[in-house]
Design an enzyme around this catalytic site. Sequence first.
Site, PDB file in Angstrom:
ATOM      1  N   ARG A 170       0.994  -1.482  -0.104  1.00 52.70           N
ATOM      2  CA  ARG A 170      -0.119  -0.147  -0.020  1.00 52.70           C
ATOM      3  C   ARG A 170       1.152   1.439   0.093  1.00 52.70           C
ATOM      4  NH1 ARG A 170      -4.219  -0.561   4.784  1.00 52.70           N
ATOM      5  NH2 ARG A 170      -4.598   1.715   3.663  1.00 52.70           N
ATOM      6  N   CYS A 225      -1.100   6.004   9.413  1.00 51.98           N
ATOM      7  CA  CYS A 225      -1.866   4.382   8.843  1.00 51.98           C
ATOM      8  C   CYS A 225      -2.336   5.259   7.874  1.00 51.98           C
ATOM      9  CB  CYS A 225      -2.177   4.063  10.454  1.00 51.98           C
ATOM     10  SG  CYS A 225      -3.477   3.932  10.935  1.00 51.98           S
TER      11      CYS A 225
END
Length: 267
Positions: A170, A225
């Site tokens: 990611r 995050c």
Amino acid sequence: MKTPIVSVSWLKDNLDNPELIILDAVLDSPPHELQIIGARTFDIKNKFSDTTIPLPNTLPQPEAFTEEARKLGISKHSKIVVYDTKGIYSSPRAWYLFKSMGHENVWVLDGGFPAWEKEGGALQKVNPQSYPKGDFEARFKPEMFKNKFQILNNLTSKEAVVIDARSSDRFHAETEEPREGLRSGHIPNAVNLPFTKVLKDGHYLPKEELKQILPHQDQNLYFSCGSGITACINLIAYELILNNSPKAVYDGSWTEWGLDHNLPIEK
């Protein structure tokens, strides 16, 4: 205790402490059936987030946090242990929320529910309950959270290093983001530290191992995050070896940054 975590054996030894409150840091639904004996449900998504904001798991207002904590019977003198069902996942977020609201006596149960169950700890069925109202009072520390403007300014000032807890695929835009409409990539100059790297079998790695793998130990750190949950896992890892050094969580995290096309990204 300076450490942010406690062991199952410590919790067993302190179960009879009248000031102890055990919180089951719930993030997922449907809810689970069993919890640690005496635990109270700490509902991050619905009770301890600002649900008026479209971003998930957003920091609640101090007044709202105070009210919900009091409903759980939490007082100014409570000694709080938080855990979750995965070992270490959502409990660091609950820990960080209490810390940011000025409550120092809070710890994460290392290994969480799986470790407690494995070591024969007493369990109970999860049942909604009401508790005598506590006198908890939030004393919010705004410096413990950063917004997107502060993160943007940091690109120039370089006051801190942003540590991104998402998976490397990611972070490097090698896979689509799980949330619809999000761009792929990362905040410019951010450093990738997938939260799974600081854990083993639902426990934090020993301090000596953390010292060897954690980057930028000599700098101010901002933690990011997907939505502000796993950032707190990495923050505690640093706290275990760098107690009281300046740290903050970017609350909007990639959900906010990736949605805003005015903000720069790297891949």
